[in-house]
Design a protein around this motif. Structure first.
Motif, PDB file in Angstrom:
ATOM      1  N   UNK A  84       0.341  -0.876  -0.311  1.00 37.49           N
ATOM      2  CA  UNK A  84      -0.124  -0.257   0.439  1.00 37.49           C
ATOM      3  C   UNK A  84       0.496   1.026   0.069  1.00 37.49           C
ATOM      4  N   UNK A  85       1.999   1.222   0.371  1.00 39.35           N
ATOM      5  CA  UNK A  85       3.031   1.794   0.549  1.00 39.35           C
ATOM      6  C   UNK A  85       3.161   2.562  -1.348  1.00 39.35           C
ATOM      7  N   UNK A  86       3.001   3.904  -1.564  1.00 42.86           N
ATOM      8  CA  UNK A  86       3.290   4.305  -3.396  1.00 42.86           C
ATOM      9  C   UNK A  86       3.788   5.010  -3.005  1.00 42.86           C
ATOM     10  N   UNK A  90       5.454  10.986  -6.102  1.00 44.64           N
ATOM     11  CA  UNK A  90       3.592  11.442  -7.370  1.00 44.64           C
ATOM     12  C   UNK A  90       2.393  10.782  -6.443  1.00 44.64           C
ATOM     13  N   UNK A  91       2.611   9.670  -5.151  1.00 47.61           N
ATOM     14  CA  UNK A  91       1.981   8.888  -4.596  1.00 47.61           C
ATOM     15  C   UNK A  91       1.226   7.752  -5.449  1.00 47.61           C
ATOM     16  N   UNK A  92       1.554   7.931  -6.498  1.00 44.83           N
ATOM     17  CA  UNK A  92       0.843   6.268  -7.052  1.00 44.83           C
ATOM     18  C   UNK A  92       1.557   5.352  -6.852  1.00 44.83           C
TER      19      UNK A  92
ATOM     20  N   UNK B 155      -8.199  -3.716  -2.537  1.00 43.02           N
ATOM     21  CA  UNK B 155      -7.008  -3.986  -1.987  1.00 43.02           C
ATOM     22  C   UNK B 155      -6.781  -4.760  -1.031  1.00 43.02           C
ATOM     23  N   UNK B 156      -7.734  -5.068  -0.238  1.00 39.14           N
ATOM     24  CA  UNK B 156      -7.360  -6.190   0.655  1.00 39.14           C
ATOM     25  C   UNK B 156      -6.899  -7.792   0.392  1.00 39.14           C
ATOM     26  N   UNK B 157      -7.136  -7.372  -0.756  1.00 35.61           N
ATOM     27  CA  UNK B 157      -5.945  -9.014  -1.138  1.00 35.61           C
ATOM     28  C   UNK B 157      -5.147  -8.680  -2.407  1.00 35.61           C
ATOM     29  N   UNK B 158      -4.538  -7.794  -1.981  1.00 36.51           N
ATOM     30  CA  UNK B 158      -2.901  -7.624  -3.068  1.00 36.51           C
ATOM     31  C   UNK B 158      -2.247  -8.080  -3.704  1.00 36.51           C
ATOM     32  N   UNK B 159      -1.672  -9.730  -2.404  1.00 36.56           N
ATOM     33  CA  UNK B 159      -1.062 -10.752  -3.275  1.00 36.56           C
ATOM     34  C   UNK B 159      -1.376 -11.721  -4.693  1.00 36.56           C
ATOM     35  N   UNK B 191      -4.815   0.284 -10.251  1.00 34.14           N
ATOM     36  CA  UNK B 191      -3.340   0.914  -9.101  1.00 34.14           C
ATOM     37  C   UNK B 191      -2.674   0.129  -8.445  1.00 34.14           C
ATOM     38  N   UNK B 192      -2.834  -1.518  -8.655  1.00 31.42           N
ATOM     39  CA  UNK B 192      -2.401  -1.789  -7.790  1.00 31.42           C
ATOM     40  C   UNK B 192      -1.193  -3.035  -8.936  1.00 31.42           C
ATOM     41  N   UNK B 193      -2.257  -2.869  -9.994  1.00 31.08           N
ATOM     42  CA  UNK B 193      -2.458  -3.927 -11.273  1.00 31.08           C
ATOM     43  C   UNK B 193      -2.085  -3.197 -12.889  1.00 31.08           C
TER      44      UNK B 193
END
Lengths: 115, 221
Positions: A84-86, A90-92, B155-159, B191-193
């Motif tokens: 979760x650490x962006x 730039x925070x992305x 976002x709760x299961x990012x892996x 955002x994760x991927x």
């Protein structure tokens, strides 16, 4: 709870390298923050599995690394402790993961008297 | 007695996933040799993996085979067989994920006829955490999320959601009845991927399934 399977895999790897089962004083491992492994759950499982598999009651020393990432929006390279650490610039959260998924058994230390 | 101090520290330096990754590479090579494209379908229990595969069975017919992973029972394999595809059930007996060795073992016992088969779909054990660490030798890793589970799950299961190639949002027919924000789910997954591809479907009504199956087929044809 795949940590139970992983604890089994760890004892199998150690047994293969040592070629025998001996009582261990310490087991040193590295766990990356993006590996999906809960270090405390792994410690709990490994303690039991090591005993059952004949490796005594070694201390599990976990080297928890930081992930290395590169921001896909501004190219900044940075380190993070979790998903979760962006990007600090730039925070992305859009990034390429350079490292952080590692999970290795690094070394073992034998109990005194074992050789 | 020997007074010499014996070095007690022994170097191991081995990735714990090494064995799984070797089997995964072997599976990938074996399937490539047969010209069979492989999917690894991962979701929480009840998201509709088997229903999606039943719907895919109508599209692919005998061109698709399925490996089913469950803790217990042959129920899912029976559903797939009824839908017209060859199915092999792995009962893990408690393990919360499939590994590449279990898949190899299943493939050894299946009749994977490369003259007929184009696609092998592996339905993983319903779990959003443990399967994410195990490469099975697949070409495409698909994460399935269903509307009743909520749009905040990614976002709760990012892996898992950071490692999938495709996100399929299932049970879209329930959208009018639930507060699921499709745009939020997609945005959080991207955002994760950033490279993830997204399909919205209802395996029950068939909505979006043809587009999804066309996409799967386009990857190898």
């Amino acid at each position: 709870m795949h940590e139970l399977s992983l604890a089994h895999d760890m004892t199998r790897i150690i047994g293969n390298v040592l070629g025998r089962k001996v009582h261990l004083d310490r087991v040193n491992i590295t766990v990356g923050p993006l590996s999906g492994i809960s270090p405390e759950s792994l410690r709990f499982c490994f303690t039991e599995i090591a005993k059952i598999e004949g490796f005594g009651e070694p201390e599990l020393v976990i080297n928890q690394t930081r992930a290395k990432l590169i921001c896909l929006d501004c190219d900044t390279e940075y380190e993070a402790e979790d998903f979760y650490q962006g990007c600090p610039d730039c925070g992305s959260l859009s990034r390429k993961i350079l490292s952080g998924r590692e999970f290795t058994v690094d070394s073992v230390e034998l109990e005194e008297g074992e050789d | 007695m020997c007074d010499e101090i014996i070095e007690q520290k022994i170097d191991i330096t081995t990735s714990v996933m090494n064995k799984n990754d070797l089997f995964a590479a072997e599976n990938r090579g074996f399937l490539k040799g047969k010209g069979i494209y492989t999917l690894n379908l991962i979701s929480s229990p009840g998201a509709g993996k088997t229903t999606v595969l039943e719907s895919m069975a109508h599209y692919f017919g005998s061109r698709m085979a399925v490996i089913e992973g469950d803790i217990q029972t042959r129920r899912d394999a029976e559903r797939i067989e009824k839908a017209g595809c060859q199915a092999w059930q792995i009962e893990t007996g408690g393990a919360c994920h499939l590994d590449a060795h279990a898949v190899k073992h299943a493939m050894d016992q299946m009749e994977l006829d490369s003259d007929i088969l184009e696609l092998l779909a592996i339905e993983n054990v319903g779990n959003l955490i443990c399967p994410s660490g195990y490469d099975l030798g697949e070409n495409l890793r698909i994460g399935l999320l269903s509307v009743p589970e909520g749009d905040d799950k990614i976002l709760k299961y990012p892996s898992l959601f950071s490692t999938i190639n495709v996100l399929v949002i299932n049970k879209m027919d329930l959208l009018p009845h639930l507060d699921f924000d499709v745009d939020r789910a997609i945005e959080e997954c991207r955002s994760l991927n950033p490279d993830v591809l997204v399909f919205t479907v209802s395996a029950k009504t068939g909505e979006g399934m043809e587009e999804f199956c066309d996409f799967v087929e386009s990857n190898y044809s």
